[in-house]
Design an enzyme around this catalytic site. Structure first.
Site, short mmCIF file in Angstrom:
data_model
loop_
_atom_site.label_atom_id
_atom_site.label_comp_id
_atom_site.label_asym_id
_atom_site.label_seq_id
_atom_site.Cartn_x
_atom_site.Cartn_y
_atom_site.Cartn_z
N GLY A 120 45.62 79.90 -14.04
CA GLY A 120 44.71 80.42 -13.01
C GLY A 120 43.43 79.61 -12.96
O GLY A 120 42.45 79.94 -13.63
N TYR A 121 43.44 78.56 -12.17
CA TYR A 121 42.27 77.68 -12.08
C TYR A 121 41.62 77.76 -10.70
O TYR A 121 40.58 78.35 -10.51
CB TYR A 121 42.68 76.23 -12.37
CG TYR A 121 42.63 75.84 -13.83
CD1 TYR A 121 42.83 76.77 -14.84
CD2 TYR A 121 42.39 74.53 -14.21
CE1 TYR A 121 42.79 76.41 -16.18
CE2 TYR A 121 42.34 74.15 -15.55
CZ TYR A 121 42.54 75.09 -16.52
OH TYR A 121 42.50 74.72 -17.83
N GLU A 158 47.05 67.94 -18.00
CA GLU A 158 47.70 68.20 -16.73
C GLU A 158 47.78 66.92 -15.90
O GLU A 158 48.79 66.62 -15.29
CB GLU A 158 46.93 69.28 -15.94
CG GLU A 158 47.62 69.62 -14.64
CD GLU A 158 46.83 70.61 -13.78
OE1 GLU A 158 45.65 70.82 -14.05
OE2 GLU A 158 47.42 71.13 -12.83
#
Lengths: 378, 397
Positions: free
Chosen positions: B131-132, B253
């Site tokens: 959840g960014y 990421e």
């Protein structure tokens, strides 16, 4: 083997960097260019190369060299490229030595001492046309007495005018395009029937047109086996191409550094131009291309040193990628310098000219891109 | 025989003996990825393979054994991955827990947090999402507004996230929340909570490819306990210092999204020469396409060398901290170009959106999907900004 330089290689890099920056820098290059030196490089500097041990990097320890590999040769070549150091290192100590390493002991005993001491210069007589097409070599070597008689012409023989010895690729059988029938010779330039016409190139290096008119060499001049020179040639080309890629990388890195430095200082509209996003994005893209090129060059060198069967593919990838990235670097460099980038006084243009000459040496980006397609079978 | 050689031999023997045949077929599309989780859907062979690998700790081969890993050295891990690649064996488990949360916990987590959260990730029992991003906080992620109010024994979460990949299928979320509204970067916390909590809602987002893994995620008065047991805080790292964790994790990421620029195929050119046709010389029967394919093959091989170098220097702590940004930029741009070329080589056949021949528009949907590569996880432009400022040290405007 991790894909970065180990501690010994980093030490070599430091000493090569100090040496080229101190002794073989751009001012040195300009000095030899401006006095219109017939060789285009300093023999005194070449002796210093030997004292540093650089000329023996690919010579075995048994034979008086350092017994190192292509990675180490590349470390030196990158610094040569970064400083535009004029020298016959690539043709002599890298490609030339690698060809001789494929030959017999007698040949190595004959040539290595002069190379190790910095007295000898080797040049490569491969190309016969304006573009590098080693598979189309047509020059004839016919049997004569105890040896061979060479007839034909070679061009783009870099350092050919000052070389004591030429590594010559010629046909002992078959015709242009055949896989077999090539033979490599070590030919002393003092022999009769050999004429050389040295010309200055765009980057101020010297390259010769060489004519062989019934040049007689004895059988001892053959490197490797008669008719089986293809393998020797391939070995020499791999070394030379990986080396040229490393030098090209140095040229690109040097050009990028002076450009980034320039845009950090240059003001227009009361603003440092390096703060403009248009230039920042292009420079960051260039950095990314140079980093990728660096990885391919090191990978190719490591694969050559490991004797990997896939090294040849990576060498072509490295030559193509380093060529593309460096071409981008010098073009962006001149453009970002603006008008002064066009002047002889600023160094950036010298980098552009060096890149252009190196691009043609042992196959340009298109040549190697096509080769990669062929190696992939399409 | 060296230890590594015998390790290679034993590994090959074990893989050969244990990998189900279904897991040695090439993947057709995203549905062939094994994600695990609490309510998983497994295709034949997937669960067996995941469980067997998890039992050896090889879903996360380089994690310490006490956290469910294999405890393998770098060299051993490389050998395992090489041999799996050579034998064309599929990854036993894909997971944001492995790629992102795991490394963050290993670096920032307490011992109790590691023991609590990591083994279930390694076994594929819990599927995590990230959840960014928020509707107003894309590239400027630190401007995020989802709030976590301190209510004594718990936090009360309110706000909205967007581009939450697989949020509708995830069990838990690692989520950036604002715990201090008076400051920007230093008021963010990195929280872990259950997606089945009351007040969590997800809604898939349809993309131009007609499909999507992405969701909008809404939080309305979600109560997140401060701990899940002694020493097992729901916050990773310190409260208000979640930005450090987020930044660390974005590095992971970005290098993951950058991939190796290739998605498996060794040579695009030889693949399309077979498909497209060859001339009498055996060359791909379209000289322009052949040239473009060869350029792409070079770029992919070059980028793979870069990925290898990046991995080696990253592990040895020799690369610049902003190097993942460069990798993300370069890798995603190559991947987009690759897919343009694949579309071009495929011609009209790959335009078919829903036919059997096109496998449901697989190629076209894949091509459209790649357009997000240079947006998600930070846009190419943001990557270039970071490289120019942090690596090249160019000045601010």
């Amino acid at each position: 083997m991790p894909l970065y330089l180990n501690d010994d290689q980093k030490m070599l890099q430091d000493s090569a960097a100090d040496f080229m920056k101190g002794e073989g820098n751009v001012a040195h290059f300009r000095e030899f260019r401006d006095k219109n030196c017939k060789d285009g490089f300093s023999h005194a500097l070449w002796k210093q190369f030997a004292e540093m041990g650089f000329t023996g990097i690919l010579v075995s320890e048994d034979e008086g060299g350092l017994g190192l590999g292509h990675t180490e040769a590349g470390v030196v070549l990158e610094e040569i490229g970064r400083n535009l150091t004029p020298s016959p290192f690539l043709t002599t100590a890298v490609a030339g030595v690698e060809a001789l390493n494929a030959g017999g002991k007698a040949l190595r005993d004959k040539y290595f001492p002069g190379i190790l001491s910095g007295d000898s210069v080797l040049a490569l007589a491969i190309d016969e046309g304006a573009k590098h097409r080693p598979d189309q070599i047509a020059m004839a070597a016919t049997r004569a007495g105890n040896g061979f008689k060479l007839d034909g012409k070679k061009q783009f023989v870099v350092q050919g005018g000052s070389a004591d010895t030429l590594i010559v690729a010629a046909r002992t059988s078959g015709s242009a395009g055949d896989d077999k029938g090539l033979t490599l010779f070590a030919v002393d330039t003092s022999v009769g029937g050999l004429s050389r016409d040295s010309v200055r190139l765009v980057d101020s290096a010297m390259a010769a047109h060489v004519e062989f008119d019934g040049v007689v060499v004895d059988a001892d001049a053959v490197i490797g086996e008669v008719d089986e020179g293809g393998a020797v040639l391939k070995r020499m080309l791999n070394a030379g191409r990986a080396g040229a890629a490393a030098e090209t990388l140095g040229v690109g890195a040097g050009a990028m550094d002076i450009t980034v430095d320039y845009i950090k200082g240059r003001k227009q509209f009361d603003t440092i131009i390096g703060s403009f996003q248009a230039l920042q994005h292009r420079t960051a893209h260039l950095y990314s291309e140079m980093e990728i090129a660096r990885a391919t060059v090191l990978k190719a060198q490591q694969m050559l040193d490991e004797g990997s069967s896939k090294a040849e593919m990576m060498v072509s990838v490295a030559k193509a990628k380093a060529g593309k990235a460096t071409s981008l670097s010098v073009k962006e460099g001149v453009q970002m310098h603006g008008g002064v980038g066009m002047t002889d006084e600023y160094d950036i243009g010298l980098y552009m000219k060096r890149d252009r000459a190196l691009a043609e040496f042992m196959g340009d980006t298109n040549y190697h891109t096509n080769l990669v397609a062929e190696m992939h079978g399409y | 025989m060296s230890d590594l050689e015998s390790f290679r031999e034993e590994t090959v023997a074990w893989l050969e003996a244990n990998c189900p045949p279904e897991m040695r077929q090439p993947m057709v599309d995203e549905s062939d990825i094994c994600w695990g989780g609490k309510n998983p859907t497994f295709k034949p062979g997937q669960k067996e393979w995941m469980d067997k690998m998890a039992a050896k700790g090889w879903t996360v081969p380089d994690w310490p054994k006490e956290y469910g890993g294999g405890g393998l050295s770098r060299a051993e891990t490389k050998i395992l991955l090489q041999e799996m690649g050579r034998l064309k064996i599929r990854s036993p488990l894909s997971s944001f827990g492995i790629w992102m949360l795991g490394p963050a916990l290993l670096h920032f987590g307490s011992e109790e947090q590691k023991l609590h959260f990591l083994p279930p990730i390694a076994r594929g029992e819990v599927r995590w999402c990230q959840g960014y991003s928020e509707p107003g906080s894309g590239s400027d992620l630190a401007s995020l507004q989802t709030s976590a109010e301190d209510k004594g024994d718990h936090y009360l979460i309110n706000g909205q996230k967007i581009w939450t990949s697989y949020a509708d299928k995830a069990d838990w979320i690692f989520c950036l929340t604002r715990t201090d509204k008076t400051t920007k970067h230093k008021g963010i916390s990195f929280m872990l909570f259950d997606m089945t909590n009351e007040g969590v809602e997800t809604k898939p987002i349809v993309l131009i490819s007609g499909q999507s893994a992405f969701c909008e995620t809404f939080f309305t008065d979600v109560e997140v306990p401060k701990t899940y047991g002694e020493g097992v805080s729901s916050v990773v790292g310190e409260v208000n210092r979640g930005w450090d964790v987020a930044k660390y994790l974005l590095g992971h990421e970005r290098s993951m999204i950058s991939g190796d620029g290739s998605s498996g195929a060794t040579s695009l050119g030889s693949k399309f020469a077979d498909q497209y046709g060859r001339d009498e010389m055996g060359r791909l029967d379209d000289p322009m396409l052949r040239a473009q394919m060869a350029e792409m093959d070079i770029d992919v091989l070059a980028f793979r060398a870069m990925a290898e170098r990046f991995g080696d220097t990253f592990k040895a702590n020799l690369c610049h901290p902003a190097q993942p940004n460069m990798m993300k930029y370069a890798g995603t741009e190559i991947n987009k170009r690759r897919h343009e070329l694949i579309m071009s080589a495929g011609g009209s056949e790959v335009l078919e959106w829903e036919s059997d021949a096109s496998n449901g528009g697989l190629t076209a949907r894949g091509w459209l999907r790649t357009k997000a590569n240079s947006i998600e996880g930070g846009t190419s432009e943001v990557m270039l900004n970071v490289v120019s400022k942090q690596i090249l040290q160019l000045p601010n405007a």
